[in-house]
Structures are given as structure tokens and as C-alpha cells.
Enzyme design. Sequence first.
Site, mmCIF file in Angstrom:
data_model
loop_
_atom_site.group_PDB
_atom_site.id
_atom_site.type_symbol
_atom_site.label_atom_id
_atom_site.label_comp_id
_atom_site.label_asym_id
_atom_site.label_seq_id
_atom_site.Cartn_x
_atom_site.Cartn_y
_atom_site.Cartn_z
ATOM 1 N N CYS A 125 0.937 -1.331 -0.219
ATOM 2 C CA CYS A 125 -0.372 0.124 -0.240
ATOM 3 C C CYS A 125 0.467 1.267 0.156
ATOM 4 C CB CYS A 125 -0.892 -0.249 1.077
ATOM 5 S SG CYS A 125 -1.862 1.281 0.755
ATOM 6 N N CYS A 176 -0.495 4.210 2.212
ATOM 7 C CA CYS A 176 -0.504 4.146 3.816
ATOM 8 C C CYS A 176 1.225 4.443 3.741
ATOM 9 C CB CYS A 176 -1.070 2.718 4.008
ATOM 10 S SG CYS A 176 -2.147 1.632 3.005
ATOM 11 N N ASP A 177 1.896 3.565 3.257
ATOM 12 C CA ASP A 177 3.270 2.943 3.846
ATOM 13 C C ASP A 177 4.428 4.386 3.289
ATOM 14 O OD1 ASP A 177 2.706 1.161 5.499
ATOM 15 O OD2 ASP A 177 3.165 -0.342 3.767
#
Length: 307
Positions: free
Chosen positions: A134, A137-138
Site C-alpha cells: 500500500c 499507507c506506507d
Amino acid sequence: MGHIYDLIIIGSGPAGLSAAIYAQRAKLDTLVVEKNYASGGQVLNTYEVDNYPGLKGINGFDMGTKFREHADELGAVFAEAEVRSLVDEGAVKKVITDQETYEAKAVIIATGARHRKLGVPGEEELSGMGVSYCATCDGAFFRGKTVAVAGGGDVAVEDAIFLARICKKVYVIHRRDELRAANILQQNLFELDNVEMVWDTVVDEIAGEQQVEKLKIHNKKTGEAGELAVDGIFIAVGILPNSDEFEHPVEMDESKYLIAGEEGLTNIPGVFAAGDVRTKMLRQIVTAVSDGANAVTSVQKYLLTLK
Ligand code: NAP
């Protein structure tokens, strides 16, 4: 005998929540079973949704939250539980979970899909230590660093574009010499100076001590093996349907998508499929929410046949 709902919806992504909204408005006695409150599906991890009519550029998390609020406002009832099996007993369907067994006259399976893995050494071991599925997300953890994206579809290219804004350098490793992603995304990608395409190449191993340090790769055309020094790898090689997480009698295709058309009808009367988990041409939020609405309409028709 316990309570028998009109409808149980399994899953609370866009398809499940759309079904919940339509079911509430249709005054069906409905329960939504979700793994946990944050099970809102892949949309929650999408940085920017650019193709949902009227909401251009909306953040995926905000969108998922809005879907949820809409269902909540209409009084949808949720249960947090992991489904173990769905048993068809004709007029009653049993949804057996790790918490309790729920019963309903009809069930909509809207369990969505998950990330496919590369299945190479180091992927599991270094997950969360430089291996991510992701980018939105990261990605922020890799500011100013060098990363790779594996894959050639819409997600891989979107991830690479997103990461190029944050990272010093982004390699896109694709197993062919042509991307699968939409042309507009490809154009945007190829304009970026800090993106390097690594064509015809597969990742054989992700290596590093405490953190990803390098990728062992090879070119499929020339057979040449090499290494790529990276701080992280974002794996975007497609999705797999969440159709195998519990037992059920619904027929699946060879890729394990639940076989169901636009109306959501499966081979089991009273069991319907909606969203990414079913066989369909296009897996998008807009088609998932459409599926949820259609499935509830099919449920209403089905319930009439029981009377
Ligand atoms: P996808 O379109 O299935 O693409 C997967 C990519 O990974 C392909 O390029 C594939 O290569 C590659 N791949 C698959 N298995 C691999 C393996 N074992 N090793 C190396 N490479 C592998 O998946 P996606 O990009 O996750 O997209 C999923 C769905 O969401 C698609 O329908 C997509 O259109 C949709 N989506 C749309 C948007 C948008 O419209 N903005 C955004 C995101 C997602 P090959 O090309 O060689 O098969």
C-alpha cells in the site's frame, strides 16, 4: 429458534455498505457482518479516487468513511465477526462465525478482494520492513529514498506516480515490455524524471537484514540476473477475491471469483454476490456500489418467492 434476519450482508466495503443503505431504505431486517470496524475494504487504502462521478480527487479513506456514515445514519446494524462458513438450508441460510451463528432468509456476499503476493523469498519476512502492498499507507516512510514498484497495472502505475513525489528514485519492475495500466496513467508516469522502467523483469528475492536492502532480479528475455539496491518495494501485482476465507456452496470460476452476473444471482437461491468478489468486467468503486444496489433488488424479489 433464534432471530432470523431478512438479509445478512457479509463485508462492509463499498458493495456491502451500498447494499446496507439500499436494504435499510427497503426496510429489510438486515445485519452486516464485518471482520472489524475498519474492514471498509480497499477504498480505505486508496489515496485519491479520481473517477467516481462528482467526487473527483476524494481521498479513499474519506470516501469509505462517508459510505459508512450514510449506512449508520439509516440505522444499519453491524456485527464484528469472522465468518467461518455459510450453510444453505433452503429457506434459511446459516452464517457461522467465530462469535455466533446468525440466520437469515437471504445473504449477500460482498467480501471484496485482497492483494496478490509475489511469493518470493524475503517477501513474508520483510513485510512491514520495506515490503509494502500500500503505497498510500506506507509511502511517507520512504521520503528521499529509493524504492521499487512491482507490477504493470493501474495500481502499480498510480503507486509509482504517488511515490515519485516522495522518493528520490522509483523503479517500476514489470514482467513484460508493455504496461497494462490505462494510457493516461502511463503518460503521467513516463513524464517523471525520477522513475525508471525495468522491463521484462521479475523479482526473484527480496533481501536485507532488518530492512529491505536489495532485490535480486532477472530479465525474462535475456535471462540476465542482477541486483537492484532499494530501501523498499511496493508490490502491486493484482488482487485475489476473498472467496476462500470461509466455506460456502457458491460456485466459483477458475480464479475463484464467485460466479454471479449483474443481478448478483449465484447458483444458490437466496445467496447473492456483489462487488469485487464476483465475476465481472470492471472492479471499481462505482461498479461495487452498483452491485450492492442490484443485489438488494434481487434479494427483495427472492423474499417475495418465500411468502
Ligand atoms: P491488475 O490490473 O490485475 O494488474 C496486475 C499487474 O501485475 C499486471 O501488470 C501483471 O502483469 C502483474 N503481475 C501479476 N502477477 C504477477 C506476478 N506474479 N509477478 C509479477 N507481476 C505480476 O491489478 P491492479 O493494478 O491491482 O488493478 C486491479 C483492478 O483495479 C483492475 O481492474 C484495475 O483496472 C482497477 N483499478 C483501477 C483504477 C483506476 O481506474 N483509476 C485504479 C486502481 C485499480 P501482466 O500485465 O503481465 O499481466
